[in-house]
Write a protein that holds these residues in place. Structure first.
Motif, PDB file in Angstrom:
ATOM      1  N   ALA A   1       0.878  -1.100   0.082  1.00 43.66           N
ATOM      2  CA  ALA A   1       0.020  -0.065   0.042  1.00 43.66           C
ATOM      3  C   ALA A   1       0.952   1.324   0.112  1.00 43.66           C
ATOM      4  CB  ALA A   1      -1.030  -0.226   1.132  1.00 43.66           C
ATOM      5  N   ALA A   2       2.016   1.067   0.641  1.00 41.25           N
ATOM      6  CA  ALA A   2       2.697   2.291   0.771  1.00 41.25           C
ATOM      7  C   ALA A   2       3.539   2.657  -0.687  1.00 41.25           C
ATOM      8  CB  ALA A   2       3.931   2.110   1.850  1.00 41.25           C
ATOM      9  N   GLU A   3       3.866   1.465  -1.458  1.00 44.48           N
ATOM     10  CA  GLU A   3       4.554   1.789  -2.650  1.00 44.48           C
ATOM     11  C   GLU A   3       3.473   2.271  -3.531  1.00 44.48           C
ATOM     12  OE1 GLU A   3       6.172  -0.939  -6.256  1.00 44.48           O
ATOM     13  OE2 GLU A   3       5.281  -1.786  -4.529  1.00 44.48           O
ATOM     14  N   GLU A   4       2.269   1.661  -3.407  1.00 45.72           N
ATOM     15  CA  GLU A   4       1.178   2.431  -4.260  1.00 45.72           C
ATOM     16  C   GLU A   4       0.945   3.895  -3.845  1.00 45.72           C
ATOM     17  OE1 GLU A   4      -3.734   1.288  -5.362  1.00 45.72           O
ATOM     18  OE2 GLU A   4      -2.294  -0.128  -4.371  1.00 45.72           O
ATOM     19  N   ARG A   5       0.987   4.181  -2.685  1.00 49.71           N
ATOM     20  CA  ARG A   5       0.899   5.639  -2.442  1.00 49.71           C
ATOM     21  C   ARG A   5       1.756   6.417  -2.918  1.00 49.71           C
ATOM     22  NH1 ARG A   5      -0.632   3.564   2.574  1.00 49.71           N
ATOM     23  NH2 ARG A   5       1.498   3.909   3.517  1.00 49.71           N
ATOM     24  N   GLY A   6       3.133   6.080  -3.120  1.00 48.83           N
ATOM     25  CA  GLY A   6       4.427   6.902  -3.583  1.00 48.83           C
ATOM     26  C   GLY A   6       5.235   7.238  -2.736  1.00 48.83           C
ATOM     27  N   ASP A   7       5.167   6.458  -1.571  1.00 48.79           N
ATOM     28  CA  ASP A   7       6.037   6.651  -0.389  1.00 48.79           C
ATOM     29  C   ASP A   7       7.574   6.238  -0.942  1.00 48.79           C
ATOM     30  OD1 ASP A   7       3.920   7.669   1.186  1.00 48.79           O
ATOM     31  OD2 ASP A   7       3.637   5.809   2.252  1.00 48.79           O
ATOM     32  N   ALA A   8       8.488   7.149  -0.748  1.00 49.13           N
ATOM     33  CA  ALA A   8       9.859   6.890  -1.100  1.00 49.13           C
ATOM     34  C   ALA A   8      10.542   5.649  -0.232  1.00 49.13           C
ATOM     35  CB  ALA A   8      10.673   7.992  -0.949  1.00 49.13           C
ATOM     36  N   VAL A   9      10.219   5.731   1.206  1.00 53.56           N
ATOM     37  CA  VAL A   9      10.921   4.973   2.143  1.00 53.56           C
ATOM     38  C   VAL A   9       9.884   4.510   3.172  1.00 53.56           C
ATOM     39  CG1 VAL A   9      13.159   5.882   1.827  1.00 53.56           C
ATOM     40  CG2 VAL A   9      11.723   6.816   3.664  1.00 53.56           C
TER      41      VAL A   9
END
Length: 413
Positions: free
Chosen positions: A104-112
């Protein structure tokens, strides 16, 4: 059958009971603790493992900003409240909750993604690596050379004791002024300041601390220290006390030194315990006798996991010019690939370069350990955790990634 899913509003107290159980706290929180924790409830980002209506695993993430080298805020997925009940360990519950959250974090565009690891062996297998360290000192004031010598402040400057309400007014702006210079530091929410000053209670044993504010002649805040005093024995009829520091920040090294000298000059205080500080903190070196400061603890602190390698590496600054081709290993994860990194004091570019010859081959977790300027790829190569594809590449990489000051995360989450 165990079901892993977001926690519903009416399941929050059951989830909280499981969290307290996992952390070996009293399983029934106080009303204040329930209210403080409820304010952190994040809907779809609060996960639970449920068996027959009973929560046996907990996991929560929230938005966070990590300060990169050079001061840029980097979008992060902060992971916390991770627990599995002792009756349900070794069943893959954490692995599945982590997989869902990072996807989910990757899909949101979080860098780390970030976390503070309660146990060292757990999180490396999910791609996290320790990116900052923390050191705690104990200062024997009686041999430090500072006893009964209050700081000599610049003309017009003063140190005042204030209450928590005043800290909530002046602290956030002061911290934001400092944050760009503190690589590894995090954004602080309104709830963070309330918890630090007792307006929100996460623990049963809250005691009101002291807050010391250093102001310049113009009235501008130059430093802030939060501390408690506890009995530390007796010397005949004279009581001895220890100052226990919960947090201390100065706008300059001189301001920090003034606050440390103030704490060491308080009557009856024979010991100052620094709490977690940067490993290269000024504290031991401002003492006339630096040996009066002994290390109580030194450990890893903020852990980082790359979700977008290019975004993370381009967000920070570099003091030298150079080029590296990094073959980053992240089996089944978002960080894997071969990247060309071009850096200079003017900026950085990181792009996928699948056809280029790699200089270094390394797991994403090991790259994360040097992202904020700490660690050593040459040392990791010597340990066999990084592979040099070109002789000397690890030392060249260290020269590019290293910073003049060590990164530091002053907070826990």
């Amino acid at each position: 059958m165990i079901e892993i899913r977001p926690v519903e509003e009416d399941e929050f107290e059951e989830w909280l009971r499981a969290l307290y159980t996992g952390f070996l706290m009293e399983p029934v929180p106080t009303p204040d603790q329930r209210e403080a924790n409820r304010r952190q409830f994040t809907g779809s980002r609060t996960l639970g493992a449920f068996e027959g209506g009973r929560c046996v695993g907990t996991f929560r993430s929230f938005f966070q900003e990590v300060t990169a080298v050079g001061g840029a805020p980097v979008r992060s997925n902060a992971v916390t409240n991770v627990s599995v009940s002792p009756t349900h360990r070794r069943r893959g519950l954490l692995t599945e909750m982590m997989r869902r959250d990072l996807a989910a974090a990757e899909e949101r565009g979080d860098a780390v993604a970030t976390l503070i690891a309660a146990e060292y062996p757990i999180y490396g297998r999910y791609g996290f690596g320790p990116a900052t360290c923390a050191t705690a000192w104990s200062v024997d004031v009686t041999r430090s050379g500072l006893r009964a010598r209050p700081p000599v402040l610049p003309e017009g400057a003063r140190i005042d004791l204030v209450d928590g309400a005043e800290v909530r007014k002046l602290g956030p702006a002061f911290y934001e002024r400092l944050r760009p210079a503190l690589s590894g530091s995090l954004n602080r929410s309104e709830l963070w300041w309330e918890a630090r000053t007792g307006a929100a209670r996460f623990t049963r044993d809250w005691t009101e601390p002291y807050h010391a504010v250093l102001r310049s002649a113009s009235g501008e805040v130059e430093g802030l220290a939060t501390y408690r005093c506890e009995a530390d024995g007796r010397d005949g009829e004279l009581s001895r006390y220890a100052v226990v520091v919960d947090g201390l920040l100065g706008a300059t090294p001189a301001a920090e030194a003034d606050l440390w000298r103030f704490l060491c000059s308080i009557d009856w205080v024979t010991r100052v315990r620094s709490g977690r500080r940067s490993p290269d903190d000024v504290l031991p070196h401002l003492l006339p006798d630096p040996r009066a400061a002994s290390i109580e603890q030194h450990s890893d602190w903020l852990w980082v996991r790359f979700l977008d390698v290019a975004a993370a590496l381009e967000a920070r600054t570099y003091e030298r010019t150079g080029t590296l081709v990094l073959d980053v290993l992240d089996e089944g994860g978002p960080a894997g690939g071969r990247y060309r990194l071009d850096v200079s004091p003017e900026g950085a570019s990181c792009t996928l370069a699948p056809g280029a010859s790699a200089d270094l081959t390394l797991p994403a977790s090991e790259l994360a350990t040097v992202w904020l300027g700490d660690g050593s790829l040459a040392r990791l190569a010597g340990l066999g955790r990084v592979r040099e594809e070109r002789t000397g590449a690890a030392r060249e990489a260290d020269a590019l990634f290293r910073t003049s000051g060590r990164p530091w995360c002053p907070d826990v989450f």
